[in-house]
Write a protein that holds these residues in place. Structure first.
Motif, PDB file in Angstrom:
ATOM      1  N   ILE A   6       0.834  -1.195   0.000  1.00 17.81           N
ATOM      2  CA  ILE A   6       0.000   0.000   0.000  1.00 17.81           C
ATOM      3  C   ILE A   6       0.873   1.250   0.000  1.00 17.81           C
ATOM      4  CG2 ILE A   6      -1.628   1.365   1.392  1.00 17.81           C
ATOM      5  CD1 ILE A   6      -2.955  -0.880   0.015  1.00 17.81           C
ATOM      6  N   CYS A  19     -10.065   4.408   6.599  1.00 15.97           N
ATOM      7  CA  CYS A  19      -9.388   3.232   6.041  1.00 15.97           C
ATOM      8  C   CYS A  19      -8.971   2.222   7.100  1.00 15.97           C
ATOM      9  CB  CYS A  19      -8.152   3.664   5.250  1.00 15.97           C
ATOM     10  SG  CYS A  19      -6.912   4.522   6.256  1.00 15.97           S
ATOM     11  N   GLY A  47      -5.256  -4.481  -0.895  1.00 16.94           N
ATOM     12  CA  GLY A  47      -5.932  -3.203  -1.121  1.00 16.94           C
ATOM     13  C   GLY A  47      -7.339  -3.109  -0.604  1.00 16.94           C
ATOM     14  N   ILE A  50      -8.266   0.421   0.246  1.00 19.07           N
ATOM     15  CA  ILE A  50      -8.271   1.479  -0.768  1.00 19.07           C
ATOM     16  C   ILE A  50      -9.663   2.029  -1.029  1.00 19.07           C
ATOM     17  CG2 ILE A  50      -7.863   1.952  -3.216  1.00 19.07           C
ATOM     18  CD1 ILE A  50      -5.476   0.133  -3.127  1.00 19.07           C
ATOM     19  N   MET A  58      -4.883   6.442  -1.534  1.00 22.94           N
ATOM     20  CA  MET A  58      -4.208   5.155  -1.377  1.00 22.94           C
ATOM     21  C   MET A  58      -4.187   4.397  -2.701  1.00 22.94           C
ATOM     22  SD  MET A  58      -5.970   4.047   2.237  1.00 22.94           S
ATOM     23  CE  MET A  58      -4.575   3.055   2.760  1.00 22.94           C
ATOM     24  N   GLU A  59      -3.091   3.709  -2.934  1.00 23.42           N
ATOM     25  CA  GLU A  59      -2.959   2.880  -4.131  1.00 23.42           C
ATOM     26  C   GLU A  59      -1.989   1.743  -3.844  1.00 23.42           C
ATOM     27  OE1 GLU A  59      -1.332   5.116  -7.324  1.00 23.42           O
ATOM     28  OE2 GLU A  59       0.471   5.713  -6.239  1.00 23.42           O
TER      29      GLU A  59
END
Length: 271
Positions: A6, A19, A47, A50, A58-59
């Motif tokens: 992440i 999150c 993820g 995300i 976030m990615e």
């Protein structure tokens, strides 16, 4: 080897903390007003967190990763300041990684950095592995010994790791993709979800070949005519990886199939 991790854009992150509950391993915490990944060790790169971020901060990034080395991780951890160091040490301790904890402490001492007092910290308690005693809980569905049930299973094997993506039972099928724990938690699994569907099962947290799962599902979506996809997962955050894996496979296969998703609570009801 490449490892999915992440990545958080601190300029976009507002520190809202939305999150945090969706982090499969409890590896995210809000520290000094920003969401931070406190340990690469426990980030599986699926993820699940995300989609919860309202700021798109976030990615997933893919980068070459050597075999895990605590001293190398600590180089980046100390840059985050004392609160990040403390959170990282607590995370290792709470997960029983005593050897890595000792290596982290040694790194701090070798570099003349203060070792935080860990006694004041409470256990982190990742929700997916939190202990719960359900023995005295009332079960309202099909609790009579006179109820006769029959199997709705139409294919074998059912574990995604074992299936042949070219199997005939995938032709013109309605696919049911579930987390391993679901059939044990939901009493009417066969009649409510499995009837007239082709079943696939896996665990997004404990299974290791996630890339292989994505590739196999993408192959099924590409080569077979899949009419529909139903996902059934547990309420614990790590199960969010089921949807992530399925959507990634659909993206690779360039297929637009509507997904129906259901979440089962630990007490056996549909949320």
């Amino acid at each position: 080897m490449k490892r999915r991790i992440i990545k958080i854009d601190e300029d976009k992150c507002t520190g809202c903390g939305i999150c945090i509950p969706d982090c499969p391993e409890g590896a995210l915490q809000v520290i000094d007003g920003k969401a931070r990944l406190i340990s690469d060790l426990f980030c599986d790169g699926l993820g699940a967190c995300i989609k919860a971020c309202p700021e798109n901060a976030m990615e997933i990034e893919e980068r070459e990763a050597e075999e895990y080395d605590e001293s190398k991780v600590m180089v980046n951890i100390v840059k985050g300041g004392v609160n990040v160091i403390k959170a990282h040490l607590k995370h290792l301790k709470d997960h029983g990684e005593n050897k890595l904890f000792d290596e982290a402490v040694k790194y701090l001492k070798d570099n003349n950095l203060e070792v935080p007092n860990m006694e004041e910290n409470k256990a982190c308690g990742c929700p997916g592995s939190m202990q719960r005693d359900l023995r005295n809980q009332f079960r309202g569905e099909n609790n009579s010994s006179n109820v006769q049930m029959h199997s709705e299973l139409r294919n074998w094997p059912i574990q995604l790791k074992l299936v042949n993506p070219n199997a005939n039972y995938f032709d013109n099928s309605d696919l049911l993709i579930v987390a391993d724990c679901v059939p044990f938690s939901y009493p009417n699994f066969h009649s409510r979800f499995l009837k007239d569907k082709t079943l696939l099962m896996f665990c997004p947290k404990l299974d290791s070949d996630i890339d292989g799962y994505i590739s196999k599902l993408a192959n099924i979506f590409t080569e077979k005519n899949i009419n529909s996809v139903t996902i059934v997962r547990m309420e614990v955050p790590c199960c969010g990886g089921v949807e992530t894996i399925v959507r990634k496979a659909l993206e690779i296969a360039q297929k637009n199939i509507i997904i129906k998703e259901y979440t089962i609570s630990i007490d056996g009801s549909i949320i």
